[in-house]
Design a protein around this motif. Sequence first.
Motif, PDB file in Angstrom:
ATOM      1  N   ALA A 279       9.788  -5.643   1.350  1.00  0.00           N
ATOM      2  CA  ALA A 279       9.150  -5.087   2.546  1.00  0.00           C
ATOM      3  C   ALA A 279       9.829  -5.480   3.853  1.00  0.00           C
ATOM      4  O   ALA A 279       9.431  -4.996   4.903  1.00  0.00           O
ATOM      5  N   THR A 280      10.867  -6.325   3.814  1.00  0.00           N
ATOM      6  CA  THR A 280      11.385  -6.836   5.086  1.00  0.00           C
ATOM      7  C   THR A 280      12.894  -6.878   5.255  1.00  0.00           C
ATOM      8  O   THR A 280      13.385  -6.839   6.370  1.00  0.00           O
ATOM      9  N   THR A 281      13.677  -6.997   4.182  1.00  0.00           N
ATOM     10  CA  THR A 281      15.095  -7.311   4.317  1.00  0.00           C
ATOM     11  C   THR A 281      15.980  -6.296   3.618  1.00  0.00           C
ATOM     12  O   THR A 281      15.704  -5.908   2.486  1.00  0.00           O
ATOM     13  N   GLY A 282      17.063  -5.887   4.280  1.00  0.00           N
ATOM     14  CA  GLY A 282      18.044  -5.015   3.660  1.00  0.00           C
ATOM     15  C   GLY A 282      18.139  -3.671   4.339  1.00  0.00           C
ATOM     16  O   GLY A 282      17.771  -3.512   5.505  1.00  0.00           O
ATOM     17  N   VAL A 283      18.611  -2.686   3.594  1.00  0.00           N
ATOM     18  CA  VAL A 283      18.788  -1.322   4.091  1.00  0.00           C
ATOM     19  C   VAL A 283      17.498  -0.548   3.841  1.00  0.00           C
ATOM     20  O   VAL A 283      16.936  -0.596   2.742  1.00  0.00           O
ATOM     21  N   TYR A 284      17.041   0.180   4.841  1.00  0.00           N
ATOM     22  CA  TYR A 284      15.829   0.982   4.687  1.00  0.00           C
ATOM     23  C   TYR A 284      16.008   1.960   3.532  1.00  0.00           C
ATOM     24  O   TYR A 284      16.986   2.700   3.480  1.00  0.00           O
ATOM     25  N   ALA A 285      15.076   1.960   2.578  1.00  0.00           N
ATOM     26  CA  ALA A 285      15.168   2.829   1.408  1.00  0.00           C
ATOM     27  C   ALA A 285      14.176   3.979   1.443  1.00  0.00           C
ATOM     28  O   ALA A 285      14.465   5.071   0.969  1.00  0.00           O
ATOM     29  N   GLY A 286      12.984   3.748   1.974  1.00  0.00           N
ATOM     30  CA  GLY A 286      11.953   4.780   1.990  1.00  0.00           C
ATOM     31  C   GLY A 286      10.584   4.154   2.122  1.00  0.00           C
ATOM     32  O   GLY A 286      10.423   3.112   2.757  1.00  0.00           O
ATOM     33  N   LYS A 287       9.606   4.788   1.476  1.00  0.00           N
ATOM     34  CA  LYS A 287       8.222   4.313   1.540  1.00  0.00           C
ATOM     35  C   LYS A 287       7.646   4.236   0.138  1.00  0.00           C
ATOM     36  O   LYS A 287       8.057   4.991  -0.750  1.00  0.00           O
ATOM     37  N   LEU A 288       6.694   3.332  -0.042  1.00  0.00           N
ATOM     38  CA  LEU A 288       6.027   3.246  -1.340  1.00  0.00           C
ATOM     39  C   LEU A 288       5.320   4.560  -1.638  1.00  0.00           C
ATOM     40  O   LEU A 288       4.546   5.064  -0.823  1.00  0.00           O
ATOM     41  N   ALA A 289       5.602   5.117  -2.808  1.00  0.00           N
ATOM     42  CA  ALA A 289       4.955   6.361  -3.228  1.00  0.00           C
ATOM     43  C   ALA A 289       3.601   6.078  -3.859  1.00  0.00           C
ATOM     44  O   ALA A 289       2.771   6.970  -3.991  1.00  0.00           O
ATOM     45  N   ALA A 290       3.386   4.834  -4.262  1.00  0.00           N
ATOM     46  CA  ALA A 290       2.117   4.397  -4.845  1.00  0.00           C
ATOM     47  C   ALA A 290       1.933   2.916  -4.507  1.00  0.00           C
ATOM     48  O   ALA A 290       2.912   2.199  -4.324  1.00  0.00           O
TER      49      ALA A 290
ATOM     50  N   ALA B   6       0.842  -1.194   0.000  1.00  0.00           N
ATOM     51  CA  ALA B   6       0.000   0.000   0.000  1.00  0.00           C
ATOM     52  C   ALA B   6       0.880   1.249   0.000  1.00  0.00           C
ATOM     53  O   ALA B   6       2.020   1.232   0.487  1.00  0.00           O
ATOM     54  N   GLN B   7       0.359   2.317  -0.545  1.00  0.00           N
ATOM     55  CA  GLN B   7       1.072   3.586  -0.524  1.00  0.00           C
ATOM     56  C   GLN B   7       1.455   3.895   0.924  1.00  0.00           C
ATOM     57  O   GLN B   7       0.638   3.785   1.834  1.00  0.00           O
ATOM     58  N   GLY B   8       2.723   4.218   1.145  1.00  0.00           N
ATOM     59  CA  GLY B   8       3.211   4.529   2.479  1.00  0.00           C
ATOM     60  C   GLY B   8       3.885   3.368   3.193  1.00  0.00           C
ATOM     61  O   GLY B   8       4.528   3.563   4.225  1.00  0.00           O
ATOM     62  N   ASP B   9       3.771   2.141   2.653  1.00  0.00           N
ATOM     63  CA  ASP B   9       4.443   0.995   3.269  1.00  0.00           C
ATOM     64  C   ASP B   9       5.962   1.171   3.210  1.00  0.00           C
ATOM     65  O   ASP B   9       6.495   1.769   2.266  1.00  0.00           O
ATOM     66  N   LEU B  10       6.651   0.621   4.192  1.00  0.00           N
ATOM     67  CA  LEU B  10       8.107   0.687   4.239  1.00  0.00           C
ATOM     68  C   LEU B  10       8.732  -0.152   3.132  1.00  0.00           C
ATOM     69  O   LEU B  10       8.201  -1.198   2.762  1.00  0.00           O
ATOM     70  N   VAL B  11       9.877   0.323   2.623  1.00  0.00           N
ATOM     71  CA  VAL B  11      10.609  -0.388   1.575  1.00  0.00           C
ATOM     72  C   VAL B  11      12.070  -0.501   1.998  1.00  0.00           C
ATOM     73  O   VAL B  11      12.667   0.464   2.464  1.00  0.00           O
ATOM     74  N   TYR B  12      12.628  -1.687   1.804  1.00  0.00           N
ATOM     75  CA  TYR B  12      14.041  -1.953   2.073  1.00  0.00           C
ATOM     76  C   TYR B  12      14.696  -2.385   0.769  1.00  0.00           C
ATOM     77  O   TYR B  12      14.034  -2.924  -0.114  1.00  0.00           O
ATOM     78  N   TYR B  13      15.999  -2.161   0.656  1.00  0.00           N
ATOM     79  CA  TYR B  13      16.724  -2.559  -0.543  1.00  0.00           C
ATOM     80  C   TYR B  13      17.790  -3.567  -0.151  1.00  0.00           C
ATOM     81  O   TYR B  13      18.635  -3.290   0.701  1.00  0.00           O
ATOM     82  N   TYR B  14      17.738  -4.734  -0.764  1.00  0.00           N
ATOM     83  CA  TYR B  14      18.684  -5.800  -0.475  1.00  0.00           C
ATOM     84  C   TYR B  14      19.741  -5.791  -1.576  1.00  0.00           C
ATOM     85  O   TYR B  14      19.496  -6.233  -2.703  1.00  0.00           O
ATOM     86  N   ALA B  15      20.918  -5.254  -1.275  1.00  0.00           N
ATOM     87  CA  ALA B  15      21.960  -5.041  -2.287  1.00  0.00           C
ATOM     88  C   ALA B  15      22.440  -6.337  -2.925  1.00  0.00           C
ATOM     89  O   ALA B  15      22.782  -6.349  -4.119  1.00  0.00           O
ATOM     90  N   THR B  16      22.463  -7.422  -2.194  1.00  0.00           N
ATOM     91  CA  THR B  16      22.951  -8.695  -2.736  1.00  0.00           C
ATOM     92  C   THR B  16      22.108  -9.143  -3.930  1.00  0.00           C
ATOM     93  O   THR B  16      22.638  -9.597  -4.941  1.00  0.00           O
ATOM     94  N   SER B  17      20.803  -8.992  -3.819  1.00  0.00           N
ATOM     95  CA  SER B  17      19.914  -9.403  -4.916  1.00  0.00           C
ATOM     96  C   SER B  17      19.553  -8.233  -5.832  1.00  0.00           C
ATOM     97  O   SER B  17      19.074  -8.445  -6.938  1.00  0.00           O
ATOM     98  N   GLY B  18      19.756  -7.006  -5.353  1.00  0.00           N
ATOM     99  CA  GLY B  18      19.379  -5.842  -6.141  1.00  0.00           C
ATOM    100  C   GLY B  18      17.883  -5.641  -6.222  1.00  0.00           C
ATOM    101  O   GLY B  18      17.365  -5.080  -7.182  1.00  0.00           O
ATOM    102  N   ILE B  19      17.173  -6.084  -5.175  1.00  0.00           N
ATOM    103  CA  ILE B  19      15.708  -6.043  -5.177  1.00  0.00           C
ATOM    104  C   ILE B  19      15.190  -5.311  -3.940  1.00  0.00           C
ATOM    105  O   ILE B  19      15.667  -5.534  -2.825  1.00  0.00           O
TER     106      ILE B  19
END
Length: 109
Positions: free
Chosen positions: A81-92, A65-78
């Motif tokens: 919602a749960t694993t990696g470095v905090y990236a931001g929030k879903l804009a849509a 949903a818009q506003g949900d937390l997003v993380y970026y997992y550098a190993t997979s490049g994906i």
Amino acid sequence: MADLGYIQYGQDLDYTPAADTAAGAVVVLSQLVAVAPRPIAAGKLGSVITRGVVFLPCTTGSTGAQGDLVYYYATSGIANATTGVYAGKLAAARAATDVTCKVLLGHGR
């Protein structure tokens, strides 16, 4: 005495990559997720953005949903919602079939 005071807004940060960095590439700087807005040659000073809305590759099979937390997992490049470095929030909101997601970079948890 050290210089004190305002340096820059912080949306763009100086960055010198060890390897060529393509425009749109995600750059993880320790606990900070940034994106290169234009190509940067190896060993050359460029800049990365830490604010704004960008497309990130994301896991398929899950929704958000818009506003949900997003993380970026550098190993997979994906982004997910749960694993990696905090990236931001879903804009849509995103559908389970989406391979990219719109992320508002760098906004607090």
